[in-house]
Write a protein that holds these residues in place. Structure first.
Motif, PDB file in Angstrom:
ATOM      1  N   ASP A 188      37.023  43.500  40.564  1.00 58.61           N
ATOM      2  CA  ASP A 188      36.230  44.087  41.430  1.00 58.61           C
ATOM      3  C   ASP A 188      35.699  43.477  42.427  1.00 58.61           C
ATOM      4  O   ASP A 188      34.713  43.830  43.451  1.00 58.61           O
ATOM      5  CB  ASP A 188      34.955  44.895  40.542  1.00 58.61           C
TER       6      ASP A 188
ATOM      7  N   ILE B 117      27.131  36.804  43.924  1.00 58.95           N
ATOM      8  CA  ILE B 117      27.645  37.592  43.138  1.00 58.95           C
ATOM      9  C   ILE B 117      27.173  39.084  43.592  1.00 58.95           C
ATOM     10  O   ILE B 117      25.813  39.427  43.433  1.00 58.95           O
ATOM     11  CB  ILE B 117      27.311  37.422  41.780  1.00 58.95           C
TER      12      ILE B 117
ATOM     13  N   CYS C 287      35.941  36.763  34.242  1.00 60.08           N
ATOM     14  CA  CYS C 287      35.262  35.712  35.073  1.00 60.08           C
ATOM     15  C   CYS C 287      34.942  34.660  34.150  1.00 60.08           C
ATOM     16  O   CYS C 287      35.026  33.310  34.329  1.00 60.08           O
ATOM     17  CB  CYS C 287      34.413  35.969  36.221  1.00 60.08           C
TER      18      CYS C 287
ATOM     19  N   CYS D  60      36.928  32.396  39.035  1.00 61.36           N
ATOM     20  CA  CYS D  60      36.211  33.542  38.728  1.00 61.36           C
ATOM     21  C   CYS D  60      36.605  34.583  39.826  1.00 61.36           C
ATOM     22  O   CYS D  60      36.983  35.727  39.374  1.00 61.36           O
ATOM     23  CB  CYS D  60      34.841  33.382  38.477  1.00 61.36           C
TER      24      CYS D  60
ATOM     25  N   CYS E 281      33.288  42.921  32.737  1.00 58.39           N
ATOM     26  CA  CYS E 281      34.806  42.567  32.187  1.00 58.39           C
ATOM     27  C   CYS E 281      34.896  41.648  31.422  1.00 58.39           C
ATOM     28  O   CYS E 281      35.590  41.211  30.451  1.00 58.39           O
ATOM     29  CB  CYS E 281      35.812  43.132  32.775  1.00 58.39           C
TER      30      CYS E 281
ATOM     31  N   CYS F 136      38.882  38.381  39.135  1.00 57.04           N
ATOM     32  CA  CYS F 136      37.934  39.573  39.215  1.00 57.04           C
ATOM     33  C   CYS F 136      38.576  40.711  39.834  1.00 57.04           C
ATOM     34  O   CYS F 136      38.599  40.707  41.016  1.00 57.04           O
ATOM     35  CB  CYS F 136      36.577  39.178  39.989  1.00 57.04           C
TER      36      CYS F 136
ATOM     37  N   CYS G  60      29.686  44.694  39.479  1.00 57.25           N
ATOM     38  CA  CYS G  60      30.000  44.087  38.177  1.00 57.25           C
ATOM     39  C   CYS G  60      30.305  45.017  37.161  1.00 57.25           C
ATOM     40  O   CYS G  60      29.325  45.824  36.920  1.00 57.25           O
ATOM     41  CB  CYS G  60      29.314  43.175  37.873  1.00 57.25           C
TER      42      CYS G  60
END
Length: 91
Positions: free
Chosen positions: A76, A21, A32, A70, A29, A74, A26
């Protein structure tokens, strides 16, 4: 040229993780977290990243199936998903 005995010894494998990750990107939000069918993601309420958000963290790596839901939701692109090593998949 002789082979060094130190080079011949087996080294322990680093711990395997199904997700990497990029916590610095991140925005917290939680898309995920909602998308994860195994409920293995959560916000890390104890930390704040450089953007000022609580980043997501993997709380149960053993339960993660590398489904990549996830990563798909996502916005981003913070997830890199890895499949389980072959010896673990055969169990």
């Amino acid at each position: 040229m002789a082979i060094d005995q130190v080079a011949m010894t087996s080294r322990p494998h680093p711990p395997w993780a199904p997700l990497v990750i990029a916590e610095d990107r991140c925005k917290g939000c939680e898309l995920c977290i909602a998308a994860c069918p195994k409920h293995v993601l959560a916000l890390d309420r104890g930390r704040i990243n450089a953007l000022g958000y609580h980043p997501v963290e993997l709380v149960d790596a053993a339960a993660c199936t590398s489904c990549a839901f996830c990563a798909r939701v996502c916005p981003d692109v913070v997830f890199t998903v890895w499949a389980a090593p072959r010896e673990e998949r055969q169990r």
